[in-house]
Design an enzyme around this catalytic site. Structure first.
Site, mmCIF file in Angstrom:
data_model
loop_
_atom_site.group_PDB
_atom_site.id
_atom_site.type_symbol
_atom_site.label_atom_id
_atom_site.label_comp_id
_atom_site.label_asym_id
_atom_site.label_seq_id
_atom_site.Cartn_x
_atom_site.Cartn_y
_atom_site.Cartn_z
ATOM 1 N N ASP A 1 24.236 29.143 111.939
ATOM 2 C CA ASP A 1 23.852 28.868 113.339
ATOM 3 C C ASP A 1 22.708 27.861 113.531
ATOM 4 O OD1 ASP A 1 25.717 30.875 113.573
ATOM 5 O OD2 ASP A 1 24.474 32.243 114.727
ATOM 6 N N ASP B 1 27.638 29.931 116.368
ATOM 7 C CA ASP B 1 27.714 30.876 117.475
ATOM 8 C C ASP B 1 28.458 30.146 118.598
ATOM 9 O OD1 ASP B 1 26.816 33.554 117.891
ATOM 10 O OD2 ASP B 1 25.233 32.880 119.253
ATOM 11 N N HIS C 1 30.157 31.105 122.133
ATOM 12 C CA HIS C 1 30.452 32.107 123.153
ATOM 13 C C HIS C 1 31.171 31.528 124.366
ATOM 14 C CE1 HIS C 1 27.921 34.941 121.044
ATOM 15 N NE2 HIS C 1 26.815 34.274 121.267
ATOM 16 N N HIS D 1 23.554 31.373 125.838
ATOM 17 C CA HIS D 1 23.296 30.411 124.754
ATOM 18 C C HIS D 1 24.594 30.084 124.036
ATOM 19 C CE1 HIS D 1 23.332 34.367 122.831
ATOM 20 N NE2 HIS D 1 23.775 33.746 121.760
ATOM 21 N N LYS E 1 31.980 32.230 115.673
ATOM 22 C CA LYS E 1 31.873 33.669 115.922
ATOM 23 C C LYS E 1 31.359 33.922 117.326
ATOM 24 C CE LYS E 1 27.358 33.659 113.730
ATOM 25 N NZ LYS E 1 26.573 34.066 114.893
ATOM 26 N N CYS F 1 21.231 36.720 112.861
ATOM 27 C CA CYS F 1 22.471 36.266 112.218
ATOM 28 C C CYS F 1 22.333 36.048 110.720
ATOM 29 C CB CYS F 1 23.012 35.049 112.958
ATOM 30 S SG CYS F 1 23.571 35.529 114.627
HETATM 31 C C1 VGL Z 1 21.800 34.853 117.237
HETATM 32 C C2 VGL Z 1 21.096 36.177 118.976
HETATM 33 C C3 VGL Z 1 22.279 35.951 119.654
HETATM 34 C C4 VGL Z 1 21.497 34.244 115.900
HETATM 35 C C5 VGL Z 1 22.991 34.634 117.901
HETATM 36 O O1 VGL Z 1 22.124 33.211 115.556
HETATM 37 O O2 VGL Z 1 20.631 34.783 115.184
HETATM 38 N N1 VGL Z 1 20.867 35.636 117.790
HETATM 39 N N2 VGL Z 1 23.223 35.182 119.097
HETATM 40 ZN ZN ZN Z 2 24.901 34.600 120.271
#
Ligand code: VGL
Ligand code: ZN
Length: 204
Positions: free
Chosen positions: A9, A47, A49, A82, A107, A152
């Site tokens: 990420d 990430d 979404h 995010h 993901k 993550c």
């Molecule tokens: C993450 C919070 C929400 C991360 C991803 O990449 O650590 N943290 N989504």
């Molecule tokens: Zn996230």
């Protein structure tokens, strides 16, 4: 022995100025670029979404980021929106070298469940394909770097060790959100307890 580097990420929204900024998130890039050359295989997670994702505080009227809700039976911390699919915030950070990244595993696509680990969703119901991908290529050792140490990175490393990979987290290539003070240190302790090696820097 075959070694894979998993870059977790390293996206704009997790860097200073981003929607879910991790302090110094951008500082991981030079070390991660340097490390890539030393690995047989490099994979990245992203990430990714939908805008109506259930982890976003804005999708729960009256709730604020940081509050905990139950989302389809699982405790869920609410985050600011995010890494929304197709936005600049979801893109990999400029400067992160992608030439050696063989495959990207996205993901968090299902709005009903979050996915911190690069291997499975938070309910361990669906796999992303990362395990199969690594095992097909005979990977035995996994090194994890990226964002964020206490979310993550931690969950990716815990799944990796539980799936039978010899697992190392290179701490200097990670940064933490630290929603609560001490989260990063607790994450490191939890990972060590699970049998994950924590490497402080490139050399130690
Ligand atoms: C993450 C919070 C929400 C991360 C991803 O990449 O650590 N943290 N989504
Ligand atoms: Zn996230």
């Amino acid at each position: 022995m075959k070694r894979a580097l998993i870059i977790v990420d390293v996206q704009n929204d997790f860097c200073p100025g981003g929607a879910l900024a991790v302090p110094e998130g951008d500082k991981v890039v030079p070390l991660i670029n340097e490390l890539q050359e030393k690995f047989d295989i490099v994979a990245a997670t992203q990430d990714w979404h939908p805008k109506d994702h259930g982890s976003f505080a804005g999708n729960h009227p009256g709730k604020n980021a940081g509050e905990i809700i139950v989302l389809n039976g699982l405790n869920q911390i609410l985050w600011p929106a995010h890494c929304v699919q197709g936005t600049k915030g979801a893109e990999f950070v400029d400067g992160l070298c992608m030439d050696r990244v063989a495959k990207v595993f996205q993901k968090g696509l299902d709005k009903g469940i979050d996915s911190y680990s690069g291997f499975f969703d938070n309910g361990h119901k669906k796999a992303t394909g990362l395990e199969e991908y690594l095992k097909k290529q005979g990977v035995t050792d996994v090194y994890v770097v990226g964002l964020a140490t206490d979310y993550c990175v931690k969950f990716t490393a815990l799944d990796a060790v539980n799936l039978g990979f010899k697992t190392t987290v290179v701490k200097a290539g990670c940064r933490a959100v630290n929603v609560n003070p001490g989260d990063a240190d607790n994450a490191v302790k939890e990972m060590e307890k699970a049998g994950i090696k924590i490497k402080k820097s490139r050399t130690s």
